[in-house]
Design a protein around this motif. Structure first.
Motif, short mmCIF file in Angstrom:
data_model
loop_
_atom_site.label_atom_id
_atom_site.label_comp_id
_atom_site.label_asym_id
_atom_site.label_seq_id
_atom_site.Cartn_x
_atom_site.Cartn_y
_atom_site.Cartn_z
N LYS A 65 47.04 46.58 36.55
CA LYS A 65 46.77 46.31 37.96
C LYS A 65 47.04 47.55 38.79
O LYS A 65 48.05 48.22 38.60
CB LYS A 65 47.64 45.15 38.44
CG LYS A 65 47.33 44.71 39.87
CD LYS A 65 48.12 43.47 40.24
CE LYS A 65 47.78 42.99 41.64
NZ LYS A 65 48.53 41.73 41.99
N LYS A 126 39.12 42.32 45.41
CA LYS A 126 40.06 41.34 45.95
C LYS A 126 40.07 40.07 45.10
O LYS A 126 41.13 39.53 44.79
CB LYS A 126 39.68 41.00 47.39
CG LYS A 126 40.63 39.99 48.04
CD LYS A 126 40.24 39.72 49.47
CE LYS A 126 41.21 38.73 50.13
NZ LYS A 126 40.84 38.45 51.53
N GLN A 159 42.80 44.54 36.30
CA GLN A 159 42.97 43.26 37.01
C GLN A 159 42.24 43.25 38.34
O GLN A 159 41.62 42.25 38.71
CB GLN A 159 44.45 43.00 37.28
CG GLN A 159 45.22 42.40 36.14
CD GLN A 159 46.57 41.88 36.58
OE1 GLN A 159 46.68 41.19 37.59
NE2 GLN A 159 47.61 42.22 35.84
N ASP A 160 42.35 44.35 39.08
CA ASP A 160 41.85 44.36 40.45
C ASP A 160 40.97 45.56 40.77
O ASP A 160 40.84 45.94 41.92
CB ASP A 160 43.02 44.29 41.44
CG ASP A 160 44.00 45.46 41.26
OD1 ASP A 160 43.85 46.24 40.28
OD2 ASP A 160 44.91 45.59 42.10
#
Length: 215
Positions: A65, A126, A159-160
């Motif tokens: 992340k 997001k 992850q993001d």
């Protein structure tokens, strides 16, 4: 300039993830999506990249992340040249590049291009599920027109964040065994060779895998 993303993700992906078209750093594109593949850490020399075949699952929560563009840049920079980023794509004014289409519809909150190599873009996300949904829609449109194109392609994701490049070597380098990044593949015909992972992503029809190939 258009980004080649791992997918070769869909017609609309005119650039980032226009995820690439074939091998090396020649900047060639096949369609609107950049397809990535090539020889990199964990690859087999035939355009196939790979993360470890054993260990924990490839679920989103198990990926690295970033939390910010600065951190995403540092993560990407561990595996390829990316020490700082620009807000505008090389050769375009801010907001006018072909990859600027990756915005709210993809739940992308920020875009950056590695100054060391203007062919590599980083996209902060997001809502991973919203991103995968939009990406899957692009792939489906491409599949309807060209069912055999970019079968083994997709974005390299954490992850993001998602990463796309014109360089296949750049994309496969990020599939290092310790990188915490994998390929998001949403092609209906994707079926990796035995020994490679193919685990459910957040959206039906998309998978997380350690297999990437131009073929």
């Amino acid at each position: 300039m258009r980004i080649r993303t791992v997918i070769a993700t869909a017609t609309t992906l005119t650039a980032l993830l226009t995820l690439t078209a074939c091998g090396s750093d020649d900047g060639a594109y096949a369609g609107d999506i950049a397809s990535v593949g090539g020889i990199g850490a964990g690859g087999d020399g035939n355009g196939n990249g790979g993360a470890p075949k054993k260990g924990n699952g490839l679920g989103i929560k198990g990926l690295v992340k970033a939390g910010s563009m600065a951190e995403a840049t540092r993560i990407v920079g561990r595996y390829t040249k990316c020490t700082e980023v620009s807000k505008a794509q090389e050769g375009y004014d801010l907001g006018e590049g072909p990859d600027d289409k990756y915005g709210l519809a993809y739940s992308v909150t920020e875009r950056g291009w590695c100054n060391d190599r203007g062919d590599t873009g980083i996209f902060l996300i997001k809502d991973p599920k919203a991103f995968q949904t939009a990406f899957k829609a692009d792939v489906d449109k491409e599949y309807a027109k060209h069912p055999n194109r970019h079968v083994n392609m997709g974005f390299v994701i954490g992850q993001d964040f998602a990463v796309g490049s014109q360089s296949t070597d750049t994309m496969t380098a990020m599939l290092n065994a310790k990188s915490g990044m994998v390929v998001l593949n949403c092609h209906p015909a994707f079926n990796p060779p035995s020994g490679y992972r193919k685990e459910p992503a957040l959206v039906k029809g998309c998978v997380l895998t350690d297999y990437l190939s131009e073929e």
